[in-house]
Write a protein that holds these residues in place. Sequence first.
Motif, mmCIF file in Angstrom:
data_model
loop_
_atom_site.group_PDB
_atom_site.id
_atom_site.type_symbol
_atom_site.label_atom_id
_atom_site.label_comp_id
_atom_site.label_asym_id
_atom_site.label_seq_id
_atom_site.Cartn_x
_atom_site.Cartn_y
_atom_site.Cartn_z
ATOM 1 N N PHE A 297 0.856 -1.231 0.131
ATOM 2 C CA PHE A 297 0.055 -0.117 0.039
ATOM 3 C C PHE A 297 0.838 1.230 0.040
ATOM 4 C CE2 PHE A 297 -3.787 -2.028 2.523
ATOM 5 C CZ PHE A 297 -4.419 -2.568 1.204
ATOM 6 N N ARG A 298 1.825 1.134 0.593
ATOM 7 C CA ARG A 298 2.595 2.319 0.803
ATOM 8 C C ARG A 298 3.581 2.733 -0.384
ATOM 9 N NH1 ARG A 298 3.601 0.479 6.029
ATOM 10 N NH2 ARG A 298 5.423 -0.444 5.542
ATOM 11 N N ARG A 299 3.863 1.752 -1.011
ATOM 12 C CA ARG A 299 4.861 1.728 -2.291
ATOM 13 C C ARG A 299 3.433 2.233 -3.342
ATOM 14 N NH1 ARG A 299 6.155 -3.220 -3.213
ATOM 15 N NH2 ARG A 299 4.968 -3.826 -4.829
ATOM 16 N N LEU A 300 2.593 1.581 -3.553
ATOM 17 C CA LEU A 300 1.614 2.023 -4.531
ATOM 18 C C LEU A 300 1.233 3.486 -4.248
ATOM 19 C CD1 LEU A 300 -0.570 -1.383 -4.766
ATOM 20 C CD2 LEU A 300 1.012 -0.409 -6.330
ATOM 21 N N SER A 301 1.047 3.807 -2.898
ATOM 22 C CA SER A 301 0.530 4.937 -2.802
ATOM 23 C C SER A 301 1.615 6.180 -3.162
ATOM 24 C CB SER A 301 0.322 5.342 -1.318
ATOM 25 O OG SER A 301 -1.131 4.715 -0.828
ATOM 26 N N ALA A 302 2.870 5.972 -2.850
ATOM 27 C CA ALA A 302 3.973 6.715 -3.173
ATOM 28 C C ALA A 302 3.982 6.912 -4.839
ATOM 29 C CB ALA A 302 5.301 6.110 -2.678
ATOM 30 N N GLN A 303 3.968 5.716 -5.495
ATOM 31 C CA GLN A 303 3.717 6.034 -6.934
ATOM 32 C C GLN A 303 2.553 6.364 -7.596
ATOM 33 O OE1 GLN A 303 4.425 1.721 -7.030
ATOM 34 N NE2 GLN A 303 6.593 1.842 -8.004
ATOM 35 N N GLY A 304 1.698 6.925 -6.883
ATOM 36 C CA GLY A 304 0.333 7.483 -7.270
ATOM 37 C C GLY A 304 -0.550 6.451 -7.906
ATOM 38 N N PHE A 305 -0.292 5.142 -7.785
ATOM 39 C CA PHE A 305 -1.335 4.093 -8.203
ATOM 40 C C PHE A 305 -2.394 3.809 -7.387
ATOM 41 C CE2 PHE A 305 2.856 2.225 -10.120
ATOM 42 C CZ PHE A 305 2.753 3.198 -11.210
ATOM 43 N N VAL A 306 -2.443 4.255 -6.043
ATOM 44 C CA VAL A 306 -3.609 4.218 -5.378
ATOM 45 C C VAL A 306 -3.727 5.370 -4.487
ATOM 46 C CG1 VAL A 306 -3.466 1.682 -5.219
ATOM 47 C CG2 VAL A 306 -2.758 2.927 -3.403
ATOM 48 N N LYS A 307 -4.915 5.538 -4.086
ATOM 49 C CA LYS A 307 -5.170 6.746 -3.163
ATOM 50 C C LYS A 307 -6.006 6.299 -1.702
ATOM 51 C CE LYS A 307 -9.096 8.633 -5.580
ATOM 52 N NZ LYS A 307 -9.714 9.928 -6.441
ATOM 53 N N SER A 308 -5.903 6.758 -0.690
ATOM 54 C CA SER A 308 -6.617 6.289 0.516
ATOM 55 C C SER A 308 -7.668 7.302 1.192
ATOM 56 C CB SER A 308 -5.465 5.643 1.324
ATOM 57 O OG SER A 308 -4.845 7.056 1.848
ATOM 58 N N TYR A 309 -8.288 6.856 1.758
ATOM 59 C CA TYR A 309 -9.259 7.783 2.333
ATOM 60 C C TYR A 309 -9.841 6.920 3.630
ATOM 61 C CZ TYR A 309 -12.917 5.046 -0.128
ATOM 62 O OH TYR A 309 -13.627 4.290 -0.470
ATOM 63 N N TYR A 310 -10.483 7.499 4.703
ATOM 64 C CA TYR A 310 -11.035 6.951 5.767
ATOM 65 C C TYR A 310 -12.475 6.820 5.610
ATOM 66 C CZ TYR A 310 -6.493 7.138 8.236
ATOM 67 O OH TYR A 310 -5.355 6.947 8.549
ATOM 68 N N GLY A 311 -13.141 5.583 5.929
ATOM 69 C CA GLY A 311 -14.444 5.306 5.622
ATOM 70 C C GLY A 311 -15.452 5.655 6.923
ATOM 71 N N ASN A 312 -16.495 5.592 6.656
ATOM 72 C CA ASN A 312 -17.402 5.919 7.647
ATOM 73 C C ASN A 312 -18.142 4.789 7.970
ATOM 74 O OD1 ASN A 312 -16.883 8.708 7.933
ATOM 75 N ND2 ASN A 312 -18.234 9.030 6.262
ATOM 76 N N ASP A 313 -17.425 3.621 8.806
ATOM 77 C CA ASP A 313 -17.919 2.486 8.882
ATOM 78 C C ASP A 313 -18.759 2.179 10.458
ATOM 79 O OD1 ASP A 313 -16.812 1.550 6.869
ATOM 80 O OD2 ASP A 313 -14.727 1.231 7.934
ATOM 81 N N ASP A 314 -20.176 2.395 10.338
ATOM 82 C CA ASP A 314 -20.851 2.236 11.394
ATOM 83 C C ASP A 314 -20.678 0.981 12.278
ATOM 84 O OD1 ASP A 314 -21.881 4.848 11.167
ATOM 85 O OD2 ASP A 314 -23.458 4.196 9.766
ATOM 86 N N GLU A 315 -20.663 -0.038 11.444
ATOM 87 C CA GLU A 315 -20.398 -1.377 12.147
ATOM 88 C C GLU A 315 -19.174 -1.860 12.770
ATOM 89 O OE1 GLU A 315 -18.792 -2.172 7.919
ATOM 90 O OE2 GLU A 315 -20.631 -0.826 8.840
ATOM 91 N N ASN A 316 -18.265 -0.931 12.431
ATOM 92 C CA ASN A 316 -16.807 -1.377 12.827
ATOM 93 C C ASN A 316 -16.765 -0.600 14.335
ATOM 94 O OD1 ASN A 316 -14.089 -1.713 13.148
ATOM 95 N ND2 ASN A 316 -13.438 -0.175 11.676
ATOM 96 N N GLN A 317 -16.238 -1.548 15.256
ATOM 97 C CA GLN A 317 -16.294 -0.990 16.722
ATOM 98 C C GLN A 317 -14.938 -0.480 16.815
ATOM 99 O OE1 GLN A 317 -18.948 -1.022 18.645
ATOM 100 N NE2 GLN A 317 -20.049 -1.559 17.001
ATOM 101 N N GLY A 318 -13.894 -0.622 16.204
ATOM 102 C CA GLY A 318 -12.574 -0.123 16.254
ATOM 103 C C GLY A 318 -12.619 1.030 15.775
ATOM 104 N N GLY A 319 -11.052 1.670 15.229
ATOM 105 C CA GLY A 319 -10.970 2.778 14.567
ATOM 106 C C GLY A 319 -11.537 2.969 13.166
ATOM 107 N N ARG A 320 -11.564 3.803 12.509
ATOM 108 C CA ARG A 320 -12.153 4.099 11.108
ATOM 109 C C ARG A 320 -11.091 3.100 10.229
ATOM 110 N NH1 ARG A 320 -13.186 9.905 9.514
ATOM 111 N NH2 ARG A 320 -11.165 9.961 9.809
#
Length: 116
Positions: free
Chosen positions: A55-78
Motif C-alpha cells: 500500500f505504501r509503495r503503490l501510494s507513493a507511486q500514485g497508483f492508489v489513494k486512500s481515505y477513511y471510511g465511515n464504518d458504523d458497524e466497525n467498533q474499532g478505529g475507522r
Amino acid sequence: MAQEISKDMIRGLTGAIVLSVLEFEDSYGYQISKQIKQITDDRYELNEATLYTVFRRLSAQGFVKSYYGNDDENQGGRRKYYSLTESGKKELNRSRTDWEFSKEIVDALLQEKKNG
C-alpha cells in the motif's frame, strides 16, 4: 503436503495483485487479504505486513489513494480504504501485459525438451 507458491516467485507481483483486487471497488486491508485468499481457494495469503508495505509503495507511486471510511458497524478505529487511480489502472494493464510476456518466456525456458 499441500503445494505452496514460492514467496520469492510472487514477490514482484504483489503490487499488481493488489491493484487487480481494487479494480472494481475500493477496499481496505483486511478485506483485500480475505479476497486474495478466497480468489486462490486458500492457496495464497498476503500477510498484513507485506500488504501494508505494498500500500505504501503503490501510494507513493500514485497508483492508489486512500481515505477513511465511515464504518458504523466497525467498533474499532475507522477503516482506511484504498482506491485505484487512473495511473493505477494504466499500471495494472501494463502489469498484465508484462505478466503474459513473462509467462511465455518462462514456459519456453522450462520446457523439458529443448530445440536445437
